[in-house]
Design an enzyme around this catalytic site. Structure first.
Site, PDB file in Angstrom:
ATOM      1  N   ASP A  69      -9.748   2.706   2.342  1.00  0.00           N
ATOM      2  CA  ASP A  69      -9.693   2.182   3.719  1.00  0.00           C
ATOM      3  C   ASP A  69     -10.136   3.250   4.723  1.00  0.00           C
ATOM      4  OD1 ASP A  69      -8.767  -0.378   3.161  1.00  0.00           O
ATOM      5  OD2 ASP A  69      -6.650   0.147   3.426  1.00  0.00           O
ATOM      6  N   LYS A  79       0.813  -1.235   0.000  1.00  0.00           N
ATOM      7  CA  LYS A  79       0.000   0.000   0.000  1.00  0.00           C
ATOM      8  C   LYS A  79       0.842   1.279   0.000  1.00  0.00           C
ATOM      9  CE  LYS A  79      -4.190  -1.933   1.964  1.00  0.00           C
ATOM     10  NZ  LYS A  79      -5.080  -2.088   3.111  1.00  0.00           N
TER      11      LYS A  79
END
Ligand code: NDP
Length: 304
Positions: free
Chosen positions: A102, A66
């Site tokens: 997220d 990420k």
């Protein structure tokens, strides 16, 4: 032409995201496939470069990429820029855009956990990886006044705190060394505890001992399973939730970014539950479940 969406991670075998995203494409008649690409860090740049071709709608990015994906895309949304982490990629022609859904997923999970109570202002975070970055940014933008981050490698927590220096200028965001006594003292001052480490993912271990937990705490484990931490916290009288809502809502937001259509949330939730009951592992890597743990996590484990 059948369009492609890929999940890039290492490892990614048997992703839960695959089950929910493919079902969502199929139910809306979208001609697209969701593929799992297991790529070690050394192959990441080539994998991301492939996404520039017309056949791709975009991608998800998971452990451990990420943060590494950030310099590989052409533009970052506000959340991706602020967190320094990307979990979703879309395409604008040959240009790639990095998003962080997220953050939204975490905020939904936090709202459910807090329920009708007043939103607390103090939190303790365990972990300093890509997931923790979404949590910290979510809490800052939610108006938290004090966030303490503990991480096994203190320097990683310190560099995360430094990264957020500007967005957290008005409040207290600190990294502290991982000592049980310090964690216990901080938990006594906080209302929210978030586990953003992967401890509990593949073993029946908790990041902290059960004695450090007090019944006033609201405990969220980002892992989508009834972890040891959640079991201990529930036994101590805490309100608890697992990472299911975050996984669902980050996925729904990604679906909308790729397709421009509202996500079929109920169907996606059903598919997640089925995949978990069938023992599949998540894109986010939660441990294989069984029917017993699924029922426990769904009923007693989650706050909602
Ligand atoms: P990263 O690999 O970026 O970070 C892992 C974190 O776990 C680091 O803080 C690391 O500490 C810590 N850690 C790992 N092993 C140990 C150990 N043995 N002892 C102490 N600390 C340890 O992963 P992510 O941040 O992307 O994911 C972290 C967790 O959050 C995963 O379990 C993932 O499943 C979950 N997650 C769930 C989401 C959801 O939608 N529900 C979304 C995002 C994440 P150190 O830096 O010291 O190595």
């Amino acid at each position: 032409m059948t369009k492609r969406v890929v999940l890039i991670g290492h490892p990614v075998a048997h992703s839960l995201s695959g089950a929910m995203q493919q079902a969502a494409f199929d139910s809306l008649g979208i001609d697209a496939t969701y593929e799992l690409w297991d790529r070690p860090p050394i192959e990441l740049a080539d994998a991301v470069a492939e996404l520039r071709s017309d056949e791709f709608l975009g991608a998800n990015v998971t452990i451990p990429h990420k943060e590494r994906v950030v310099p590989l895309v052409d533009r970052l949304t506000e959340e991706a820029h602020a967190t320094g982490a990307v979990n979703t990629i879309t395409r604008e022609g040959r240009r790639l855009v990095g998003h962080n859904t997220d953050v939204l997923g975490f905020k939904v999970a936090l709202d459910r956990l807090v329920g009708k109570q007043k939103m607390p202002r103090q939190a303790v975070i365990l972990g300093a990886g890509g997931g923790a970055r979404a949590v910290v940014y979510g809490l800052i933008t939610e108006g938290f006044q004090r966030i303490i981050v503990f991480n096994r490698h203190l320097h990683r927590a310190e560099s995360m705190v430094k990264h957020f220096a500007r967005s957290a200028a008005h409040m207290e965001l600190r990294a502290m060394p991982w000592h049980e006594s310090i964690i216990e003292a901080e938990l006594a001052r906080a209302r929210i505890l978030v586990n953003a480490t992967s401890i509990g993912l593949t073993s029946d271990e908790s990041p902290i001992s059960a004695d450090t937990l007090n019944p006033e705490l609201l405990v969220l484990d980002l892992i989508y399973a009834r972890t040891r931490l959640l079991t201990d916290a529930a036994a101590a009288g805490c309100t608890v939730a697992d990472g299911g809502q975050m996984l669902l809502h980050q996925g729904a937001a990604a679906f909308t970014l790729w397709t421009g259509q509202p996500a079929p949330l109920e169907l996606m939730q059903e598919r997640l539950a089925e995949a978990r009951a069938g023992g599949l592992r998540s894109a986010e890597g939660e441990p294989a479940g069984d029917a017993g743990t699924t029922a426990a996590a769904g009923a007693a484990g989650a706050a909602d």
